[in-house]
Each structure stands twice: as structure tokens, then as C-alpha cells.
Write an enzyme that holds these catalytic residues in place. Structure first.
Site, PDB file in Angstrom:
ATOM      1  N   PRO A 153       1.098  -1.381   0.020  1.00  0.00           N
ATOM      2  CA  PRO A 153      -0.055  -0.007   0.311  1.00  0.00           C
ATOM      3  C   PRO A 153       0.861   1.278   0.052  1.00  0.00           C
ATOM      4  O   PRO A 153       1.505   1.015   0.934  1.00  0.00           O
ATOM      5  CB  PRO A 153      -0.674  -0.206   1.548  1.00  0.00           C
ATOM      6  CG  PRO A 153      -0.877  -1.699   1.452  1.00  0.00           C
ATOM      7  CD  PRO A 153       0.379  -2.259   1.105  1.00  0.00           C
ATOM      8  N   GLU A 154       0.493   2.158  -0.916  1.00  0.00           N
ATOM      9  CA  GLU A 154       1.566   3.440  -0.769  1.00  0.00           C
ATOM     10  C   GLU A 154       0.139   4.783  -0.155  1.00  0.00           C
ATOM     11  O   GLU A 154      -0.753   4.627   0.969  1.00  0.00           O
ATOM     12  CB  GLU A 154       1.105   3.778  -1.921  1.00  0.00           C
ATOM     13  CG  GLU A 154       1.773   2.684  -2.787  1.00  0.00           C
ATOM     14  CD  GLU A 154       2.368   3.029  -5.106  1.00  0.00           C
ATOM     15  OE1 GLU A 154       2.605   4.472  -4.573  1.00  0.00           O
ATOM     16  OE2 GLU A 154       2.618   1.660  -5.273  1.00  0.00           O
TER      17      GLU A 154
END
Length: 283
Positions: free
Chosen positions: A2-3
Site C-alpha cells: 500500500p502506498e
């Protein structure tokens, strides 16, 4: 992994679901996820009786802020949080459960088992690992063009690895770096110090625009990402370059290419993102 947009979406969801809840107890079935303190019993006892005041974020890290404690959590590749009632079946790979006094539970599930949790006293988290050396927050007011330029313009490295370096700018990962570089028309292998001021300005604007749009869309569900309510993100339907190898460029129609830059799979358009000569002078 996840960014920033995905972690921000989880933050917003959890903020609605757990703010105001008081921890009665904690169950830890995979001790190595708890990085600080290194004693699981101490982790459990310190959290008991504390109420969650808000859920924050620093880069790709969640900050669960309580009355007297802060839990810093990194989801890594496949970590996810969900809120359940205590009587509901516990899914496989659920490694940490925060039991609340109202009978609900915050459960942390991680198939890959790479996630981490660190417990601090308020303010202490910014002076210790893993948050101590993090760089600029790209959606904060302090992320001005001048601040961005000062962080990357003098670097002798390629621009893509520089943007992935969390000590310069936080929250950017493979997906959004590729997207921002494409929007700015910059080849991922260009050297930072050789970029012109107008190119840096385009890149700065592309970073802010890409991340803002991604947050509004709830992030990108490329593999297993869901928010705290089990909902997928939708920004993957708006990706212009990432994951589109051999597909026609949305701007010029040239087939999208994929290479490896800084050890990461990288998508770019060879026509829109030209690798310019090294002797280009900066304006």
C-alpha cells in the site's frame, strides 16, 4: 505494498470506526509483528484502558493516537485492519486483535506476515525508528515546490529511485511514481540534477495531482488492498501507465514499455518520456 493513497484511505475509514473506543485487552498470536516493546505482555498491559483519540498517518505508516500512547503500524505488503464484533469467527492469518470495552474488536490480518507495530509515548515516535528519518509529506501544506526542489534537485541518482526514497518524499511507491513521471513527461532514468526547473515543476504538480485523485478514489486495488470496511479502491481504473505494458499510450498511441529501474518494474512511454542527453543545461 500500500502506498500513501491506500494508507490514507485506511486511516480515514478506521478513524470513523474506532475513534472513541477503549481497549480492554489485546491478543497477539504472531509476536514478531510487535517491534516495540519487545515483550508482548508489556505491549498488552500498556494498551489496556487506553482510548483511541484519532487515527493519523505519516507517509505509509498509520498512527493510532491514544490518551498517552501512539501505536505506529505499517501494513507492508498485505496487512489489513477490520472491525468486527467479538462473537464473529476469526479469519485465518489474523495476528493481532484489539478487544474494545464495547464488545467490538479491531483485527489485524496479514497473510505475508511482514507488517509491524511500534508503541510509543506521544511525540516520541518522531524521534525513533521507523518515523525518524522520513521526508516531505506530499499532501501537506509544507510540500511546496521549493521544498520539493531542495529535496531532490541536487541528487546524482535517477529520478525514479529518488522518488521512492522515503527520506526525500514519503508515501510514493511504484504505482504512483510511474504515474507521476508519465504525467510530467519525464523518463524514469533521468538524473535528478540534470532535470530543468520547469521539468521539476511539472513533476511536483503531477505528484500532488496524482495522489489527490488517488485518495479521492480510495486508492488502487492492484492485488489484495481493501480499506478498513473491506472495500476495494477504484483508482486502478484511472491508471494511465502503470501495468499497461505493450498497450498503446493514452496520449500518443506508442506501445508502453516496461523495464527495471532501481530494482523495480517500471512502465513508461518511450515517446512521451524521452531519455534526454546528459549535457542538457538547467534553466
Amino acid at each position: 505494498m500500500p502506498e500513501l493513497p491506500e494508507v490514507e484511505t485506511v486511516r480515514r475509514t478506521l478513524s470513523q470506526l474506532v475513534t472513541g473506543k477503549t481497549i480492554q485487552d489485546v491478543t497477539v498470536s504472531l509476536p514478531r509483528i510487535i517491534q516495540r516493546p519487545d515483550d508482548i505482555q508489556q505491549f498488552r498491559l500498556e494498551l489496556q484502558g487506553h482510548t483511541i483519540l484519532e487515527v493519523g498517518r505519516r507517509g505509509k505508516f498509520l498512527r493510532i493516537i491514544m490518551d498517552g500512547l501512539v501505536l505506529v503500524s505499517h501494513l507492508r505488503m498485505e496487512g489489513r485492519y477490520g472491525v468486527y464484533q467479538s462473537g464473529e469467527p476469526v479469519e485465518k492469518h489474523t495476528h493481532v486483535i484489539f478487544h474494545f470495552t464495547d464488545g467490538s474488536e479491531l483485527r489485524y490480518k496479514d497473510v505475508r506476515q511482514f507488517g509491524t507495530m511500534h508503541l510509543f509515548y506521544p511525540g516520541e515516535e518522531f524521534t525513533e525508528k521507523p518515523l525518524a528519518k522520513l521526508g516531505l509529506e506530499p499532501l501537506d501544506e509544507g510540500f511546496t515546490f521549493e521544498a520539493f526542489k531542495a529535496a531532490v534537485a541536487s541528487r546524482k541518482t535517477k529520478i525514479k529511485p529518488a522518488l521512492l526514497n522515503q527520506e526525500y518524499v514519503v508515501g510514493l511507491g511504484n504505482i504512483y511514481v510511474d504515474e507521476a513521471l508519465f504525467r510530467a513527461g519525464i523518463h524514469p532514468e533521468r538524473i535528478c540534477s540534470e532535470l530543468k526547473t520547469d521539468e521539476l515543476k511539472r513533476l511536483y504538480e503531477a505528484i500532488v495531482l496524482t495522489l489527490t485523485e488517488a485518495v479521492e478514489a480510495g486508492g488502487s486495488s492492484i492485488k489484495s488492498y481493501v480499506n478498513g470496511q473491506g472495500e476495494m479502491g477504484m483508482f486502478q481504473h484511472s491508471l494511465q501507465i502503470y501495468g499497461r505494458k505493450s498497450a498503446p499510450c493514452v496520449v500518443c498511441g506508442t506501445p508502453v514499455e516496461k523495464s527495471v529501474v532501481g530494482g523495480r518494474g517500471t512502465h513508461f512511454c518511450p515517446s512521451c518520456q524521452v531519455m534526454k542527453l546528459k549535457n542538457n543545461k538547467k534553466k
